[in-house]
Design a protein around this motif. Structure first.
Motif, PDB file in Angstrom:
ATOM      1  N   GLY A 184       0.789  -1.218   0.000  1.00 61.56           N
ATOM      2  CA  GLY A 184       0.000   0.000   0.000  1.00 61.56           C
ATOM      3  C   GLY A 184       0.825   1.274   0.000  1.00 61.56           C
ATOM      4  O   GLY A 184       0.393   2.302  -0.518  1.00 61.56           O
ATOM      5  N   VAL A 185       2.030   1.219   0.571  1.00 61.54           N
ATOM      6  CA  VAL A 185       2.839   2.429   0.709  1.00 61.54           C
ATOM      7  C   VAL A 185       3.969   2.485  -0.325  1.00 61.54           C
ATOM      8  O   VAL A 185       4.132   3.487  -1.035  1.00 61.54           O
ATOM      9  CB  VAL A 185       3.417   2.523   2.146  1.00 61.54           C
ATOM     10  CG1 VAL A 185       4.353   3.705   2.276  1.00 61.54           C
ATOM     11  CG2 VAL A 185       2.291   2.612   3.155  1.00 61.54           C
ATOM     12  N   ILE A 186       4.738   1.437  -0.424  1.00 55.38           N
ATOM     13  CA  ILE A 186       5.955   1.470  -1.246  1.00 55.38           C
ATOM     14  C   ILE A 186       5.696   1.079  -2.701  1.00 55.38           C
ATOM     15  O   ILE A 186       6.269   1.656  -3.624  1.00 55.38           O
ATOM     16  CB  ILE A 186       7.036   0.589  -0.604  1.00 55.38           C
ATOM     17  CG1 ILE A 186       7.391   1.154   0.763  1.00 55.38           C
ATOM     18  CG2 ILE A 186       8.265   0.470  -1.491  1.00 55.38           C
ATOM     19  CD1 ILE A 186       8.303   0.317   1.574  1.00 55.38           C
ATOM     20  N   ARG A 187       4.816   0.106  -2.919  1.00 54.98           N
ATOM     21  CA  ARG A 187       4.586  -0.387  -4.271  1.00 54.98           C
ATOM     22  C   ARG A 187       4.106   0.691  -5.245  1.00 54.98           C
ATOM     23  O   ARG A 187       4.569   0.723  -6.399  1.00 54.98           O
ATOM     24  CB  ARG A 187       3.611  -1.555  -4.246  1.00 54.98           C
ATOM     25  CG  ARG A 187       3.376  -2.139  -5.617  1.00 54.98           C
ATOM     26  CD  ARG A 187       2.292  -3.192  -5.567  1.00 54.98           C
ATOM     27  NE  ARG A 187       1.870  -3.519  -6.886  1.00 54.98           N
ATOM     28  CZ  ARG A 187       2.220  -4.611  -7.514  1.00 54.98           C
ATOM     29  NH1 ARG A 187       2.979  -5.487  -6.909  1.00 54.98           N
ATOM     30  NH2 ARG A 187       1.802  -4.841  -8.733  1.00 54.98           N
ATOM     31  N   PRO A 188       3.186   1.598  -4.861  1.00 57.33           N
ATOM     32  CA  PRO A 188       2.797   2.632  -5.835  1.00 57.33           C
ATOM     33  C   PRO A 188       3.948   3.518  -6.274  1.00 57.33           C
ATOM     34  O   PRO A 188       4.030   3.903  -7.447  1.00 57.33           O
ATOM     35  CB  PRO A 188       1.733   3.445  -5.083  1.00 57.33           C
ATOM     36  CG  PRO A 188       1.214   2.537  -4.041  1.00 57.33           C
ATOM     37  CD  PRO A 188       2.358   1.662  -3.658  1.00 57.33           C
ATOM     38  N   ILE A 189       4.849   3.814  -5.363  1.00 57.93           N
ATOM     39  CA  ILE A 189       6.009   4.643  -5.705  1.00 57.93           C
ATOM     40  C   ILE A 189       6.925   3.904  -6.670  1.00 57.93           C
ATOM     41  O   ILE A 189       7.359   4.454  -7.692  1.00 57.93           O
ATOM     42  CB  ILE A 189       6.760   5.059  -4.423  1.00 57.93           C
ATOM     43  CG1 ILE A 189       5.855   5.898  -3.532  1.00 57.93           C
ATOM     44  CG2 ILE A 189       8.048   5.804  -4.758  1.00 57.93           C
ATOM     45  CD1 ILE A 189       6.374   6.103  -2.135  1.00 57.93           C
ATOM     46  N   VAL A 190       7.196   2.637  -6.362  1.00 56.53           N
ATOM     47  CA  VAL A 190       8.063   1.827  -7.229  1.00 56.53           C
ATOM     48  C   VAL A 190       7.409   1.625  -8.591  1.00 56.53           C
ATOM     49  O   VAL A 190       8.080   1.695  -9.632  1.00 56.53           O
ATOM     50  CB  VAL A 190       8.395   0.477  -6.548  1.00 56.53           C
ATOM     51  CG1 VAL A 190       9.125  -0.445  -7.485  1.00 56.53           C
ATOM     52  CG2 VAL A 190       9.200   0.704  -5.283  1.00 56.53           C
ATOM     53  N   SER A 191       6.107   1.393  -8.607  1.00 55.91           N
ATOM     54  CA  SER A 191       5.405   1.196  -9.883  1.00 55.91           C
ATOM     55  C   SER A 191       5.438   2.452 -10.741  1.00 55.91           C
ATOM     56  O   SER A 191       5.603   2.361 -11.965  1.00 55.91           O
ATOM     57  CB  SER A 191       3.955   0.789  -9.626  1.00 55.91           C
ATOM     58  OG  SER A 191       3.893  -0.461  -9.003  1.00 55.91           O
ATOM     59  N   LEU A 192       5.294   3.597 -10.113  1.00 49.30           N
ATOM     60  CA  LEU A 192       5.349   4.857 -10.870  1.00 49.30           C
ATOM     61  C   LEU A 192       6.745   5.102 -11.432  1.00 49.30           C
ATOM     62  O   LEU A 192       6.899   5.481 -12.595  1.00 49.30           O
ATOM     63  CB  LEU A 192       4.915   6.026  -9.990  1.00 49.30           C
ATOM     64  CG  LEU A 192       4.907   7.391 -10.658  1.00 49.30           C
ATOM     65  CD1 LEU A 192       3.838   7.430 -11.740  1.00 49.30           C
ATOM     66  CD2 LEU A 192       4.681   8.482  -9.643  1.00 49.30           C
ATOM     67  N   LEU A 193       7.761   4.862 -10.612  1.00 51.77           N
ATOM     68  CA  LEU A 193       9.131   5.094 -11.075  1.00 51.77           C
ATOM     69  C   LEU A 193       9.558   4.103 -12.156  1.00 51.77           C
ATOM     70  O   LEU A 193      10.395   4.421 -12.995  1.00 51.77           O
ATOM     71  CB  LEU A 193      10.100   5.034  -9.892  1.00 51.77           C
ATOM     72  CG  LEU A 193       9.958   6.167  -8.864  1.00 51.77           C
ATOM     73  CD1 LEU A 193      10.883   5.925  -7.692  1.00 51.77           C
ATOM     74  CD2 LEU A 193      10.224   7.514  -9.514  1.00 51.77           C
ATOM     75  N   SER A 194       8.993   2.906 -12.122  1.00 50.58           N
ATOM     76  CA  SER A 194       9.379   1.891 -13.106  1.00 50.58           C
ATOM     77  C   SER A 194       8.399   1.805 -14.274  1.00 50.58           C
ATOM     78  O   SER A 194       8.432   0.837 -15.035  1.00 50.58           O
ATOM     79  CB  SER A 194       9.491   0.528 -12.426  1.00 50.58           C
ATOM     80  OG  SER A 194       8.224   0.113 -11.976  1.00 50.58           O
ATOM     81  N   LEU A 195       7.542   2.793 -14.420  1.00 51.65           N
ATOM     82  CA  LEU A 195       6.549   2.769 -15.493  1.00 51.65           C
ATOM     83  C   LEU A 195       7.165   2.653 -16.888  1.00 51.65           C
ATOM     84  O   LEU A 195       6.660   1.885 -17.712  1.00 51.65           O
ATOM     85  CB  LEU A 195       5.653   4.005 -15.394  1.00 51.65           C
ATOM     86  CG  LEU A 195       4.416   4.016 -16.273  1.00 51.65           C
ATOM     87  CD1 LEU A 195       3.524   2.832 -15.954  1.00 51.65           C
ATOM     88  CD2 LEU A 195       3.661   5.314 -16.087  1.00 51.65           C
ATOM     89  N   PRO A 196       8.259   3.346 -17.205  1.00 54.54           N
ATOM     90  CA  PRO A 196       8.831   3.186 -18.550  1.00 54.54           C
ATOM     91  C   PRO A 196       9.296   1.756 -18.849  1.00 54.54           C
ATOM     92  O   PRO A 196       9.010   1.223 -19.930  1.00 54.54           O
ATOM     93  CB  PRO A 196      10.021   4.156 -18.554  1.00 54.54           C
ATOM     94  CG  PRO A 196       9.684   5.168 -17.528  1.00 54.54           C
ATOM     95  CD  PRO A 196       8.914   4.435 -16.476  1.00 54.54           C
ATOM     96  N   ILE A 197       9.964   1.121 -17.893  1.00 55.40           N
ATOM     97  CA  ILE A 197      10.435  -0.239 -18.162  1.00 55.40           C
ATOM     98  C   ILE A 197       9.271  -1.235 -18.144  1.00 55.40           C
ATOM     99  O   ILE A 197       9.293  -2.232 -18.860  1.00 55.40           O
ATOM    100  CB  ILE A 197      11.545  -0.668 -17.176  1.00 55.40           C
ATOM    101  CG1 ILE A 197      12.220  -1.940 -17.663  1.00 55.40           C
ATOM    102  CG2 ILE A 197      11.003  -0.865 -15.787  1.00 55.40           C
ATOM    103  CD1 ILE A 197      13.510  -2.249 -16.979  1.00 55.40           C
ATOM    104  N   THR A 198       8.226  -0.926 -17.366  1.00 56.36           N
ATOM    105  CA  THR A 198       7.044  -1.787 -17.381  1.00 56.36           C
ATOM    106  C   THR A 198       6.358  -1.713 -18.735  1.00 56.36           C
ATOM    107  O   THR A 198       5.930  -2.733 -19.279  1.00 56.36           O
ATOM    108  CB  THR A 198       6.063  -1.385 -16.256  1.00 56.36           C
ATOM    109  OG1 THR A 198       6.740  -1.460 -15.000  1.00 56.36           O
ATOM    110  CG2 THR A 198       4.861  -2.292 -16.225  1.00 56.36           C
ATOM    111  N   CYS A 199       6.263  -0.536 -19.312  1.00 54.98           N
ATOM    112  CA  CYS A 199       5.691  -0.394 -20.649  1.00 54.98           C
ATOM    113  C   CYS A 199       6.569  -1.055 -21.699  1.00 54.98           C
ATOM    114  O   CYS A 199       6.070  -1.684 -22.632  1.00 54.98           O
ATOM    115  CB  CYS A 199       5.486   1.075 -20.996  1.00 54.98           C
ATOM    116  SG  CYS A 199       4.207   1.864 -20.022  1.00 54.98           S
TER     117      CYS A 199
END
Length: 133
Positions: A54-69
């Motif tokens: 709930g706390v850390i995953r959204p931040i990590v997901s946002l920062l890694s959005l380019p590599i996730t795409c």
């Protein structure tokens, strides 16, 4: 009530992952926990996992959005494994904790099993008894 049910489903998914994977186990400072201690420990670990997600995953997901795409979403599995590894590290400071061997694929498979079992369990609960948050 819905948070409690989701916590129970997450605890069950941790139990399934520990049951399937030989490199993942639930240990205590006093040795192997009995059934009551295991249930409480799994609930505690699932609360820690929920807080980290709930706390850390959204931040990590946002920062890694380019590599996730770039990987068409497959990097999400690595993020799940990282959140599981962080949960294992945080619970190492508690009296009862989850241990995963050093093999990277055990963490990936555990994250996959936890995600699948949690998704199926949450969908079953939502279809049987719709919960209004």
């Amino acid at each position: 009530m819905s948070y409690l049910l989701r916590t129970i489903v997450t605890a069950a998914s941790f139990w399934v992952a520990a049951w399937i994977l030989p490199g993942m186990s639930l240990t205590a400072d006093t040795g192997t926990p009995d059934t009551g201690e295991s249930i409480i420990a799994l609930l505690l670990v699932s609360v820690v996992f929920g807080l980290i997600n709930g706390v850390i995953r959204p931040i990590v997901s946002l920062l890694s959005l380019p590599i996730t795409c770039l990987t068409l979403g497959l990097f999400t599995l690595v993020i799940n494994a990282a959140m599981l590894s962080l949960t294992v590290w945080v619970t190492s400071f508690l009296p009862v904790h989850v241990t995963i061997d050093s093999f990277f694929w055990t963490t990936i498979l555990a994250a996959l099993i936890i995600a699948l079992v949690s998704t199926i369990g949450n969908r079953l609960i939502a279809s049987v008894a719709p919960i209004n948050d």
